[in-house]
Design an enzyme around this catalytic site. Structure first.
Site, PDB file in Angstrom:
ATOM      1  NE  ARG A  35       8.024   7.441 -40.551  1.00 41.11           N
ATOM      2  CZ  ARG A  35       8.376   7.480 -39.265  1.00 41.11           C
ATOM      3  NH1 ARG A  35       7.514   7.834 -38.351  1.00 41.11           N
ATOM      4  NH2 ARG A  35       9.602   7.140 -38.890  1.00 41.11           N
ATOM      5  NE  ARG A  77      15.214  19.079 -46.478  1.00 44.09           N
ATOM      6  CZ  ARG A  77      15.783  18.010 -45.946  1.00 44.09           C
ATOM      7  NH1 ARG A  77      16.733  17.367 -46.564  1.00 44.09           N
ATOM      8  NH2 ARG A  77      15.408  17.580 -44.750  1.00 44.09           N
ATOM      9  NE  ARG A  79       4.931  -5.802 -43.650  1.00 44.80           N
ATOM     10  CZ  ARG A  79       4.806  -6.967 -44.230  1.00 44.80           C
ATOM     11  NH1 ARG A  79       3.954  -7.858 -43.792  1.00 44.80           N
ATOM     12  NH2 ARG A  79       5.545  -7.246 -45.286  1.00 44.80           N
ATOM     13  NE  ARG A 119      15.226   0.221 -42.657  1.00 48.54           N
ATOM     14  CZ  ARG A 119      14.462   1.143 -42.102  1.00 48.54           C
ATOM     15  NH1 ARG A 119      14.491   2.390 -42.527  1.00 48.54           N
ATOM     16  NH2 ARG A 119      13.663   0.851 -41.087  1.00 48.54           N
ATOM     17  CD  GLU A 148      14.985  -2.763 -41.074  1.00 50.95           C
ATOM     18  OE1 GLU A 148      16.053  -2.215 -40.719  1.00 50.95           O
ATOM     19  OE2 GLU A 148      13.904  -2.167 -41.083  1.00 50.95           O
ATOM     20  CE1 TYR A 205       7.198   4.255 -38.067  1.00 52.38           C
ATOM     21  CE2 TYR A 205       5.702   4.643 -39.891  1.00 52.38           C
ATOM     22  CZ  TYR A 205       6.955   4.334 -39.422  1.00 52.38           C
ATOM     23  OH  TYR A 205       7.973   4.123 -40.325  1.00 52.38           O
ATOM     24  CG  ASP A 216       9.770   9.094 -35.544  1.00 54.89           C
ATOM     25  OD1 ASP A 216       9.862   7.935 -35.991  1.00 54.89           O
ATOM     26  OD2 ASP A 216       9.567  10.083 -36.265  1.00 54.89           O
TER      27      ASP A 216
HETATM   28  N1  UDP Z   1       9.832   4.985 -48.062  1.00 51.56           N
HETATM   29  C1  UDP Z   1       9.941   4.739 -49.428  1.00 51.56           C
HETATM   30  N2  UDP Z   1      11.177   4.663 -49.983  1.00 51.56           N
HETATM   31  C2  UDP Z   1      12.309   4.823 -49.274  1.00 51.56           C
HETATM   32  C3  UDP Z   1      12.207   5.076 -47.888  1.00 51.56           C
HETATM   33  C4  UDP Z   1      10.955   5.147 -47.315  1.00 51.56           C
HETATM   34  O1  UDP Z   1       8.934   4.576 -50.103  1.00 51.56           O
HETATM   35  O2  UDP Z   1      13.409   4.739 -49.858  1.00 51.56           O
HETATM   36  C5  UDP Z   1       8.473   5.064 -47.483  1.00 51.56           C
HETATM   37  C6  UDP Z   1       8.002   3.701 -46.952  1.00 51.56           C
HETATM   38  O3  UDP Z   1       6.600   3.608 -47.169  1.00 51.56           O
HETATM   39  C7  UDP Z   1       8.300   3.803 -45.481  1.00 51.56           C
HETATM   40  C8  UDP Z   1       7.962   5.268 -45.222  1.00 51.56           C
HETATM   41  O4  UDP Z   1       8.430   5.939 -46.386  1.00 51.56           O
HETATM   42  O5  UDP Z   1       7.490   2.930 -44.716  1.00 51.56           O
HETATM   43  C9  UDP Z   1       8.593   5.858 -43.984  1.00 51.56           C
HETATM   44  O6  UDP Z   1       9.989   5.676 -44.046  1.00 51.56           O
HETATM   45  P1  UDP Z   1      10.909   5.775 -42.755  1.00 51.56           P
HETATM   46  O7  UDP Z   1      12.311   5.764 -43.212  1.00 51.56           O
HETATM   47  O8  UDP Z   1      10.443   6.924 -41.940  1.00 51.56           O
HETATM   48  O9  UDP Z   1      10.550   4.397 -42.045  1.00 51.56           O
HETATM   49  P2  UDP Z   1      11.200   3.674 -40.756  1.00 51.56           P
HETATM   50  O10 UDP Z   1      12.642   4.070 -40.676  1.00 51.56           O
HETATM   51  O11 UDP Z   1      10.363   4.096 -39.569  1.00 51.56           O
HETATM   52  O12 UDP Z   1      11.014   2.232 -41.084  1.00 51.56           O
END
Ligand code: UDP
Length: 365
Positions: free
Chosen positions: A171, A175, A248, A279, A299, A347, A349
């Protein structure tokens, strides 16, 4: 008692889009929603003049122009671009994985230098990555995996990175440019008036029963309409007959602080395993707020148990196989449709959720 064309169980984004399209076709719609408000997990509420995302940060992003135009009919979007920060034991990195991250991590400055280091580190992965750990190392190398992915992911999902599917980490963009935009999509922003207003406008003309649990009197509600669109947990719909699917959950800890700016950015990830939350969201920054106070949310990921809100489906092999059995039952229903993150165990978006809802409308309306 009034009879409806559609009963929609759950007043989230999927159901709201479906309802709007149904109304356009002259159909009547009744929602039953167990929460005390509409909007599902994109619900926002004002606090201290700040729009607070009550069920976690939602940033709208899409490359689908049709979907972008669709939502813009109802609300105006601001120009927010998500550029989260990762905090690993006090070291600050830019996300997603880009030249800003690489230069800080590897003390280099050019794409060529970054590539050389990552190429060397990823050489340990031979062949197609089989799990999230292999996928992550193959994308960004072991050092970034260890500091920015392993701890965060294992607390987020409550399991080892070796037991998670590779797609979850794909996801995130990787880059070799100095670009901190978390998404690759062409269009991005947050509704100026919040997501709840978007839902309100989508469901205009529908009847809504709040604080109403469909399962408390399932047959009564089903009898109130010709067709049902169910957007809740699919395993719950079938009384967990094949067993419970894994989800989850999250626990949010909100705090109002008497200061104008707590962390200087909307999202800071806490990447080491030892910090129990994943976060901190500072809501005002989603809307460039200038209020005197600020509202933050920590969170905490938690194991889902009955009675909690399910946020994420866990799409590992075991749950995917279990879902397939429920999906098979669902396919055989002729008066019940299943849509959204929980009913399709996907999952999604927000943009993909809208796409799926519009596709369903094309098919059935
Ligand atoms: N992820 C990570 N480190 C980060 C942010 C995301 O390892 O700093 C991984 C983690 O496994 C997460 C996945 O990337 O579940 C997808 O992140 P995303 O931000 O898309 O998750 P969401 O916002 O849907 O919770």
């Amino acid at each position: 008692m009034k009879h409806y064309d559609y009963l929609i169980v759950g007043c989230g984004l999927f159901g709201a889009v479906f309802a709007h399209e149904a109304r356009q076709k002259g159909k009547s719609v009744l929602f039953v929603e167990k929460r005390s408000h509409i909007g599902g997990n994109i619900y926002c509420e004002e606090q201290e003049g700040i729009l607070v995302h009550k069920y976690g940060a939602h940033i709208f992003h899409t490359s689908n122009k049709q979907v972008w135009n669709y939502v813009n009919q109802f609300v105006e979007f601001n120009n927010f671009i998500n550029s989260p920060i990762a905090n690993y034991k006090g070291e600050i990195y830019n996300m997603p994985f880009n030249m800003n991250t690489f230069s800080k991590m590897f003390h280099i400055s050019t794409p060529e230098e970054a590539r050389a280091i990552i190429e060397e580190q990823r050489a340990e992965i031979k062949g197609e990555p089989q799990n999230l750990e292999e996928q992550a190392i193959s994308l960004v190398g072991r050092e970034i995996y260890t500091k920015l992915i392993k701890g965060y992911t294992e607390k987020q999902w409550g399991r080892d990175c070796k037991d998670l599917p590779p797609f979850i980490i794909k996801r995130l963009p990787v880059r070799y440019t100095y670009d901190n935009n978390y998404f690759n999509d062409r269009f991005q922003g947050i509704p100026e008036e919040g997501y709840t207003v978007l839902i309100e406008r989508l469901i205009e003309g529908c009847d809504v029963l709040l604080n109403t649990d469909f399962f408390a009197d399932r047959q009564k509600y089903l009898d109130m309409a010709d067709t049902c669109l169910y957007t809740g947990m699919i395993d719950a719909y079938y009384d967990y007959c094949f067993g419970a699917l894994g989800y989850r959950s999250l626990r949010f800890e909100n705090e109002t602080l008497d200061m104008p700016n707590y962390q200087g950015v909307a999202v800071v990830n806490y990447n080491e395993r030892e910090v129990p939350f994943t976060r901190i969201i500072e809501h005002k920054h989603f809307a460039f707020g200038k209020q005197e106070k600020t509202v933050i949310t920590r969170e905490y990921p938690v194991d889902w148990q009955n009675g909690m809100e399910p946020y994420y489906p866990i799409n590992d092999a075991e749950n995917t196989a279990l879902y397939a059995k429920y999906a098979d039952l669902a396919k055989r229903e002729d008066k019940v449709l299943f849509g959204g993150r929980l009913a399709q165990y996907k999952y999604y978006d927000m943009d993909k959720c809208i796409e799926a809802a519009l596709a369903m409308c094309e098919e059935v309306l």
